[in-house]
Design a protein around this motif. Structure first.
Motif, mmCIF file in Angstrom:
data_model
loop_
_atom_site.group_PDB
_atom_site.id
_atom_site.type_symbol
_atom_site.label_atom_id
_atom_site.label_comp_id
_atom_site.label_asym_id
_atom_site.label_seq_id
_atom_site.Cartn_x
_atom_site.Cartn_y
_atom_site.Cartn_z
ATOM 1 N N ALA A 1 -19.917 3.572 15.084
ATOM 2 C CA ALA A 1 -19.069 4.365 14.194
ATOM 3 C C ALA A 1 -19.458 4.225 12.728
ATOM 4 O O ALA A 1 -19.252 5.149 11.939
ATOM 5 C CB ALA A 1 -17.604 3.960 14.374
ATOM 6 N N VAL A 2 -20.023 3.087 12.334
ATOM 7 C CA VAL A 2 -20.344 2.904 10.913
ATOM 8 C C VAL A 2 -21.516 3.769 10.466
ATOM 9 O O VAL A 2 -21.846 3.797 9.273
ATOM 10 C CB VAL A 2 -20.622 1.421 10.565
ATOM 11 C CG1 VAL A 2 -19.380 0.582 10.754
ATOM 12 C CG2 VAL A 2 -21.799 0.875 11.343
ATOM 13 N N LYS A 3 -22.127 4.514 11.373
ATOM 14 C CA LYS A 3 -23.129 5.499 10.957
ATOM 15 C C LYS A 3 -22.460 6.796 10.498
ATOM 16 O O LYS A 3 -23.133 7.707 10.029
ATOM 17 C CB LYS A 3 -24.110 5.798 12.096
ATOM 18 C CG LYS A 3 -24.971 4.607 12.506
ATOM 19 C CD LYS A 3 -25.692 3.985 11.313
ATOM 20 C CE LYS A 3 -26.696 4.926 10.678
ATOM 21 N NZ LYS A 3 -27.369 4.326 9.494
ATOM 22 N N ASN A 4 -21.145 6.872 10.610
ATOM 23 C CA ASN A 4 -20.374 8.003 10.087
ATOM 24 C C ASN A 4 -19.816 7.581 8.729
ATOM 25 O O ASN A 4 -18.919 6.736 8.660
ATOM 26 C CB ASN A 4 -19.241 8.361 11.046
ATOM 27 C CG ASN A 4 -18.370 9.511 10.535
ATOM 28 O OD1 ASN A 4 -18.418 9.896 9.376
ATOM 29 N ND2 ASN A 4 -17.549 10.046 11.422
ATOM 30 N N PRO A 5 -20.308 8.135 7.625
ATOM 31 C CA PRO A 5 -19.852 7.669 6.308
ATOM 32 C C PRO A 5 -18.367 7.871 6.074
ATOM 33 O O PRO A 5 -17.754 7.126 5.297
ATOM 34 C CB PRO A 5 -20.694 8.496 5.329
ATOM 35 C CG PRO A 5 -21.153 9.690 6.118
ATOM 36 C CD PRO A 5 -21.304 9.212 7.519
ATOM 37 N N TYR A 6 -17.755 8.862 6.729
ATOM 38 C CA TYR A 6 -16.325 9.096 6.542
ATOM 39 C C TYR A 6 -15.489 8.070 7.299
ATOM 40 O O TYR A 6 -14.405 7.688 6.848
ATOM 41 C CB TYR A 6 -15.961 10.520 6.953
ATOM 42 C CG TYR A 6 -16.505 11.538 5.989
ATOM 43 C CD1 TYR A 6 -15.854 11.800 4.787
ATOM 44 C CD2 TYR A 6 -17.690 12.218 6.243
ATOM 45 C CE1 TYR A 6 -16.361 12.726 3.883
ATOM 46 C CE2 TYR A 6 -18.212 13.140 5.351
ATOM 47 C CZ TYR A 6 -17.539 13.383 4.169
ATOM 48 O OH TYR A 6 -18.057 14.278 3.274
ATOM 49 N N PHE A 7 -15.972 7.610 8.445
ATOM 50 C CA PHE A 7 -15.292 6.528 9.150
ATOM 51 C C PHE A 7 -15.242 5.288 8.270
ATOM 52 O O PHE A 7 -14.200 4.629 8.152
ATOM 53 C CB PHE A 7 -16.019 6.212 10.465
ATOM 54 C CG PHE A 7 -15.542 4.948 11.133
ATOM 55 C CD1 PHE A 7 -14.433 4.961 11.960
ATOM 56 C CD2 PHE A 7 -16.201 3.743 10.922
ATOM 57 C CE1 PHE A 7 -13.979 3.788 12.561
ATOM 58 C CE2 PHE A 7 -15.762 2.567 11.523
ATOM 59 C CZ PHE A 7 -14.649 2.596 12.340
ATOM 60 N N ILE A 8 -16.358 4.961 7.639
ATOM 61 C CA ILE A 8 -16.392 3.787 6.767
ATOM 62 C C ILE A 8 -15.396 3.948 5.629
ATOM 63 O O ILE A 8 -14.618 3.049 5.322
ATOM 64 C CB ILE A 8 -17.811 3.588 6.198
ATOM 65 C CG1 ILE A 8 -18.804 3.252 7.315
ATOM 66 C CG2 ILE A 8 -17.817 2.487 5.146
ATOM 67 C CD1 ILE A 8 -20.229 3.131 6.834
ATOM 68 N N GLY A 9 -15.429 5.122 4.993
ATOM 69 C CA GLY A 9 -14.560 5.335 3.848
ATOM 70 C C GLY A 9 -13.084 5.280 4.176
ATOM 71 O O GLY A 9 -12.258 4.977 3.308
ATOM 72 N N ASP A 10 -12.733 5.558 5.420
ATOM 73 C CA ASP A 10 -11.332 5.568 5.823
ATOM 74 C C ASP A 10 -10.809 4.192 6.233
ATOM 75 O O ASP A 10 -9.641 4.055 6.592
ATOM 76 C CB ASP A 10 -11.127 6.542 6.991
ATOM 77 C CG ASP A 10 -11.223 7.998 6.559
ATOM 78 O OD1 ASP A 10 -11.101 8.256 5.344
ATOM 79 O OD2 ASP A 10 -11.434 8.863 7.421
ATOM 80 N N ASP A 11 -11.664 3.173 6.207
ATOM 81 C CA ASP A 11 -11.253 1.815 6.561
ATOM 82 C C ASP A 11 -11.195 0.975 5.289
ATOM 83 O O ASP A 11 -12.192 0.819 4.595
ATOM 84 C CB ASP A 11 -12.234 1.194 7.565
ATOM 85 C CG ASP A 11 -11.699 -0.093 8.181
ATOM 86 O OD1 ASP A 11 -11.282 -0.988 7.405
ATOM 87 O OD2 ASP A 11 -11.693 -0.213 9.409
ATOM 88 N N VAL A 12 -10.041 0.434 4.987
ATOM 89 C CA VAL A 12 -9.842 -0.310 3.750
ATOM 90 C C VAL A 12 -10.769 -1.504 3.639
ATOM 91 O O VAL A 12 -11.129 -1.930 2.522
ATOM 92 C CB VAL A 12 -8.364 -0.753 3.624
ATOM 93 C CG1 VAL A 12 -7.990 -1.730 4.726
ATOM 94 C CG2 VAL A 12 -8.080 -1.342 2.252
ATOM 95 N N ALA A 13 -11.227 -2.052 4.778
ATOM 96 C CA ALA A 13 -12.016 -3.275 4.756
ATOM 97 C C ALA A 13 -13.516 -3.039 4.668
ATOM 98 O O ALA A 13 -14.277 -3.989 4.449
ATOM 99 C CB ALA A 13 -11.727 -4.096 6.013
ATOM 100 N N LEU A 14 -13.971 -1.793 4.828
ATOM 101 C CA LEU A 14 -15.409 -1.534 4.922
ATOM 102 C C LEU A 14 -15.963 -0.917 3.651
ATOM 103 O O LEU A 14 -15.245 -0.320 2.856
ATOM 104 C CB LEU A 14 -15.691 -0.605 6.115
ATOM 105 C CG LEU A 14 -15.293 -1.133 7.487
ATOM 106 C CD1 LEU A 14 -15.607 -0.097 8.558
ATOM 107 C CD2 LEU A 14 -15.999 -2.459 7.791
ATOM 108 N N THR A 15 -17.265 -1.071 3.482
ATOM 109 C CA THR A 15 -18.002 -0.446 2.383
ATOM 110 C C THR A 15 -19.201 0.282 2.957
ATOM 111 O O THR A 15 -19.710 -0.073 4.025
ATOM 112 C CB THR A 15 -18.465 -1.488 1.360
ATOM 113 O OG1 THR A 15 -19.163 -2.550 2.034
ATOM 114 C CG2 THR A 15 -17.295 -2.064 0.594
ATOM 115 N N GLN A 16 -19.676 1.309 2.258
ATOM 116 C CA GLN A 16 -20.750 2.143 2.788
ATOM 117 C C GLN A 16 -22.019 1.335 3.062
ATOM 118 O O GLN A 16 -22.715 1.577 4.037
ATOM 119 C CB GLN A 16 -21.061 3.282 1.812
ATOM 120 C CG GLN A 16 -19.956 4.312 1.697
ATOM 121 C CD GLN A 16 -19.855 5.205 2.920
ATOM 122 O OE1 GLN A 16 -20.842 5.457 3.602
ATOM 123 N NE2 GLN A 16 -18.669 5.695 3.198
#
Length: 586
Positions: free
Chosen positions: A67-82
């Motif tokens: 899922a982290v290959k989807n930049p919008y999935f990353i952006g929607d998770d408070v704990a993750l960074t691109q």
């Protein structure tokens, strides 16, 4: 090294920030009060990546790394960074708490809480920081993702500027908006143009504060050059309007002084430009059959660049690769497709006459154009041909689109990165051979990309003047391109068995990249670097990022953030703090 003013008195006094477990860390009751103050939008942050350390082989972790290959999935998770980290530099680690801000009052509450309790404060909108500045453990995060309203104006005048500035078309954007959303509202829906980022998943506020280049910056200048007004929460918890007439030094510092050093930007108003009829792209490869032929190819390309590409029509990049290939990935505006074909035809014809030395890709789609209004729209044709992709999650907004070439950044672990502005004087006949030699020598170690839109030589006088009135290193004004060298690995995370970053490979590649950059620095030893795309270990970073503008930025920092509440790696005033931002230097 530029002369720096003495550290402030508070730094010498040793007012360190507090961490969880310290006696001064806020009590559960105080955190609860903050949560109530922000309408229940206080989050206790937990990273799904950290959770994978205990169950690395689970189906949930396999799905996460996909899922982290989807930049919008990353952006929607408070704990993750691109970007998930940089080997030997930093690792994406979650804050202790986050305020998922929806209103200005939420940001004010978070800033006041952090100041009163001496907390490390972090701000994240798009989370696209290569330097890790939107991530810090043991901190309080102001997360602006949900603040993404966009408002168009037909006749905007900045506050306090009535009678001093003519009304103009503009757009006001909240800090959490992505450029994909802004392009949809301004261009696709309203037929205007706003200078933003080339990567559509970058956050608006971070890009503008760092100067901001887009694909068409050679025509429209820096994104910060189009900034008309900003609304900012400063370290004292005050909401300030910053423009050319009100708080002008804060306004100037926000235009390229780096994100997160002077305050929390909550709204930006940017100039809307007239949209041209068409945008287009040029994509093809040229393969040289020997190293000697490749050196001659570099010379041919540089000759062509000096004659045809240093003007407002062209942007994006040409890559010089280690396999003796030149990869052209350019965009154009203000030209028809036939005019663009005519520009490139002399180079292609000349190379075609030497088939023993050069093999030119002749794909029919190597030069394409489209209505400028549809450039960022995910039309069926563009999706079928692979020119654009969208967030495939069920229910994802239609504006969640991105260029396929940017997907490699999603979830990446950086191994190394460098940038350097190359002055247009290097393209003069008496210096072009030296540039060609440096590029060839560099490519024996690592590929080099020249980003023509990230240097303003050849831009209109209006764009140059606007850029000169920003905090950006003045080297950008007469640079024909920004040279970028980067290396990264697939998504990985320390401590997750089977998915840990390849540290040995990363160090090996970083060393090769460094040798390549050394070849360019022999030619331009004092080259400036772009703060958003630079070496985490950049020496003399104050000069490299801001040149002679740094003392003025320091003065703005001392005025609006005298106690250093806002800290980012290699940001204005960061030399007063330890590398992690918790302890003042004495």
């Amino acid at each position: 090294m530029l002369p720096l003013s003495p550290a402030p008195a508070w730094a010498v006094a040793g007012a360190a920030r507090v961490r969880p477990g310290d006696a001064a860390w806020p009590s559960a009751a105080r955190w609860q009060q903050l949560g109530e103050q922000v309408g229940g939008r206080l989050i206790r942050v937990q990273s799904p990546l950290v959770a994978c350390r205990s169950e690395p082989a689970s189906a949930a972790c396999a799905q996460l790394f996909k899922a982290v290959k989807n930049p919008y999935f990353i952006g929607d998770d408070v704990a993750l960074t691109q970007t998930l980290g940089w080997v030997d530099a930093w690792t994406s680690m979650p804050s202790a708490y986050a305020v998922a801000a929806r209103h200005t009052s939420d940001v004010v509450a978070a800033v006041n809480f952090a100041r009163e309790h001496r907390l490390r404060l972090v701000v994240k909108g798009g989370g696209h920081s290569y330097q890790g500045t939107s991530s810090a453990p043991d901190s309080l995060l102001v997360w602006t993702r949900a603040m993404n309203a966009i408002t168009l104006h037909e006749a905007f005048v900045a506050e306090g500027c009535a009678g001093q500035a003519a009304p103009q078309r503009a757009v006001t954007v909240e800090a959490g908006a992505m450029w994909s959303q802004v392009y949809d509202a301004v261009t696709t829906q309203a037929g205007g143009y706003v200078q933003g980022g080339g990567c559509m998943t970058v956050g608006v506020a971070g890009l503008v504060q760092s100067g901001g280049f887009g694909s068409f910056s050679k025509r429209y200048g820096l994104a910060s050059g189009s900034l008309l007004q900003a609304e900012v929460v400063t370290a004292d918890g005050q909401v300030r309007i910053a423009n050319a007439c009100t708080n002008p030094e804060l306004f100037w510092g926000l235009k390229g002084g780096g994100g997160g050093s002077l305050g929390v930007v909550i709204r930006l108003t940017l100039r809307v430009h007239e949209l041209p009829e068409d945008f287009g792209a040029v994509n093809f490869n040229i393969k040289a059959t020997s190293p000697a032929a490749f050196r001659r190819l570099i010379g041919r390309v540089l000759d062509f660049c000096s004659q045809a590409l240093i003007d407002p029509h062209w942007g994006e990049q040409i890559r010089f690769r280690r396999d003796n290939t030149v990869q052209v990935s350019m965009v154009f505006q203000g030209l028809t497709r036939s005019e663009a074909v005519a520009v490139w035809q002399p180079l292609r014809d000349a190379l075609a006459r030497e088939p023993g030395d050069f093999v030119v890709d002749s794909s029919p789609l190597s030069i394409v154009s489209t209505s400028a209004r549809d450039f960022w729209a995910p039309t069926l044709v563009k999706r079928v041909l692979g020119f654009i992709r969208r967030d495939e999650r069920p229910g994802a907004p239609r504006t969640n689109v991105f260029w396929p070439g940017d997907q490699g950044q999603a979830g990446q672990v950086l191994h190394g990165f460098e940038s350097a502005w190359l002055p247009a004087a290097l393209l003069q006949p008496n210096r072009r051979d030296a540039l060609g030699d440096a590029l060839f020598a560099a490519t024996r170690h690592w590929p080099v990309a020249l980003h023509f839109n990230k240097g303003l030589a050849g831009a209109p006088a209006e764009a140059i003047a606007a850029a000169r009135d920003t905090a950006m290193n003045p080297a950008v004004l007469d640079a024909f391109a920004l040279a970028i060298l980067g290396t990264q690995g697939q998504p990985g995370y320390p401590g997750v068995a089977g998915r840990e970053p390849d540290v040995a490979l990363a160090r090996q590649q970083a060393q090769a990249l460094g040798r390549a950059m050394a070849e360019l620095r022999r030619l331009v030893p004092d080259a400036g670097a772009y703060v958003s795309e630079s070496n985490y270990f950049q020496p003399d970073w104050q000069r490299a990022f801001w040149g002679a503008n740094y003392p003025r930025l320091q003065a703005a920092k001392r005025r609006y953030d005298p106690d250093g509440l806002f800290f980012v790696h290699h940001g204005v005033g960061s030399e007063d703090w330890s590398a992690d931002g918790f302890s003042p230097r004495t």
